[in-house]
Design a protein around this motif. Structure first.
Motif, PDB file in Angstrom:
ATOM      1  N   SER A 186      -2.876 -30.835  29.983  1.00 45.67           N
ATOM      2  CA  SER A 186      -2.571 -29.669  29.157  1.00 45.67           C
ATOM      3  C   SER A 186      -3.341 -28.445  29.625  1.00 45.67           C
ATOM      4  CB  SER A 186      -2.878 -29.964  27.685  1.00 45.67           C
ATOM      5  OG  SER A 186      -4.274 -30.058  27.494  1.00 45.67           O
ATOM      6  N   ARG A 201      -4.096 -28.014  32.988  1.00 46.22           N
ATOM      7  CA  ARG A 201      -3.896 -27.851  34.428  1.00 46.22           C
ATOM      8  C   ARG A 201      -2.470 -27.410  34.709  1.00 46.22           C
ATOM      9  NH1 ARG A 201      -7.699 -31.017  37.619  1.00 46.22           N
ATOM     10  NH2 ARG A 201      -6.405 -30.443  39.375  1.00 46.22           N
ATOM     11  N   SER A 202      -2.328 -26.261  35.392  1.00 46.96           N
ATOM     12  CA  SER A 202      -0.986 -25.816  35.777  1.00 46.96           C
ATOM     13  C   SER A 202      -0.709 -26.120  37.246  1.00 46.96           C
ATOM     14  CB  SER A 202      -0.830 -24.314  35.519  1.00 46.96           C
ATOM     15  OG  SER A 202      -1.846 -23.617  36.212  1.00 46.96           O
ATOM     16  N   ASP A 203      -1.726 -26.635  37.966  1.00 42.87           N
ATOM     17  CA  ASP A 203      -1.566 -26.910  39.390  1.00 42.87           C
ATOM     18  C   ASP A 203      -1.184 -28.358  39.671  1.00 42.87           C
ATOM     19  OD1 ASP A 203      -4.067 -27.748  38.418  1.00 42.87           O
ATOM     20  OD2 ASP A 203      -4.903 -27.837  40.443  1.00 42.87           O
TER      21      ASP A 203
END
Ligand SMILES: [Zn+2]
Length: 90
Positions: free
Chosen positions: A23, A25-27
């Protein structure tokens, strides 16, 4: 008595740690395949905690509620995420 099954309680803890980390981490690829790979790697790195459980039963277990246990799960999940991120199987 309802249906009983062998359950690895570690699975639920890994799922919780995974949700919490992903939730933020966008990578990290969030597809089903990567998530399953991450879960499998995490579970292989942690000691299994098998119990015989009725479906739906919530078993409390003090040593699994400890902050040390949660930290161990978080570390295993973080390492699994890094392995899959560098080498996604798709
Ligand atoms: Zn993916």
């Amino acid at each position: 008595m309802g249906k009983v099954a062998i359950v690895n309680r570690m699975e639920a803890f890994v799922e919780m740690a995974m949700d919490e980390i992903l939730s933020k981490r966008s990578d990290v690829c969030g597809c089903e395949r990567c998530r399953l790979d991450q879960t499998a790697l995490s579970l292989n790195a942690l000691p299994p905690r098998y119990v015989v459980s009725d479906f739906g039963e919530v078993v409390t277990n003090l040593d699994l509620d400890s902050s040390q246990h949660k930290a161990d799960c978080m570390v295993a999940v973080l390492q699994a995420i890094e392995i899959v991120r560098k080498n996604p199987r798709h």
